[in-house]
Enzyme design. Sequence first.
Site, PDB file in Angstrom:
ATOM      1  N   HIS A  22      -0.094   9.216 -26.846  1.00  0.00           N
ATOM      2  CA  HIS A  22       0.500   8.413 -27.543  1.00  0.00           C
ATOM      3  C   HIS A  22       1.395  10.156 -28.068  1.00  0.00           C
ATOM      4  O   HIS A  22       0.799  10.597 -28.253  1.00  0.00           O
ATOM      5  CB  HIS A  22       0.276   7.912 -28.513  1.00  0.00           C
ATOM      6  CG  HIS A  22      -0.252   6.400 -28.422  1.00  0.00           C
ATOM      7  ND1 HIS A  22      -1.366   6.289 -27.482  1.00  0.00           N
ATOM      8  CD2 HIS A  22       1.009   5.546 -28.424  1.00  0.00           C
ATOM      9  CE1 HIS A  22      -0.549   4.940 -27.209  1.00  0.00           C
ATOM     10  NE2 HIS A  22      -0.036   4.104 -27.726  1.00  0.00           N
ATOM     11  N   LYS A  58       0.380   9.913 -33.953  1.00  0.00           N
ATOM     12  CA  LYS A  58      -0.345   8.258 -33.948  1.00  0.00           C
ATOM     13  C   LYS A  58      -2.156   8.623 -34.459  1.00  0.00           C
ATOM     14  O   LYS A  58      -2.769  10.404 -34.329  1.00  0.00           O
ATOM     15  CB  LYS A  58      -0.493   8.175 -32.769  1.00  0.00           C
ATOM     16  CG  LYS A  58      -2.107   6.809 -32.360  1.00  0.00           C
ATOM     17  CD  LYS A  58      -1.542   5.896 -31.332  1.00  0.00           C
ATOM     18  CE  LYS A  58      -2.373   5.075 -31.239  1.00  0.00           C
ATOM     19  NZ  LYS A  58      -1.940   3.950 -32.207  1.00  0.00           N
TER      20      LYS A  58
END
EC number: 1.17.1.8
Length: 261
Positions: free
Chosen positions: A149, A153
């Site tokens: 990600h 995140k």
Amino acid sequence: MSTDRSIRIGIAGMAGRMGSLLVEEAAAQGTVSGGTLRPGSNSPAPVGIPAFADINTLAEASDAVIDFTSASTVQAHARALSKAGTAWILGTSGLSPADEKAVEEIAALVPVVYAPNFAPGVNLVLALAEKMAAALPGNRYDAEIVEMHHRRKIDSPSGTAIGLGRAVAAGRGVMLEEVIESGRHGHVGPRQPGAIGFAALRGGQVVGEHTLLFAADDEHIALTHRAFDRRAFARGAVQAALWVQGKPPGLYSMMDVLGMR
């Protein structure tokens, strides 16, 4: 209600990256009742969308609230939505055991759709993962989950990765907590038989990539999902908000919304 157009959809955290997309999708498919802004946020509310002071007033004005905010808000939101009798579409990840208990308790009072990922494709991958795990014995096929990600995140492994792990564990008839190996460090010895491993990568602007690998001595099988646009999550969440109308209290998943169980 007679039509989807009359369904009032509230957006918690409507000025964020996901929130703004949710407003667009909800406006296209239903009626946006309004939204809340993150405390201290300098981001303006979307033009023409009422901004409510708190989750309590938003819940009172909505038939369903879509919530992709943060784990720190889950218990307060659960109390507000249960008091208002409003359906909850929850896509927040990184929940603690106490948060998950709050979600289960409110589901006895109002319908809740809780999913680690609202993209239809991911939910198909989750269903396939359980079937594959049931067919591929753990003493021959090592299960590893790799996710990546964007650099901002917060939680790790991702909620979707944990969902994949739970699907594999269910297929093998075990509890994930008993076999999880997350983020190996240094010299840890050989891989434990039947373990489900996790690796989390963070960098750039990656929306979300998840790969489930079953590795045997003589073959490897990989199942991968890549999200290129957060709109896939927003569309799925709005679909869930429309689907949940008229449903009795209970804890539902995106699998239910898609008619996969």
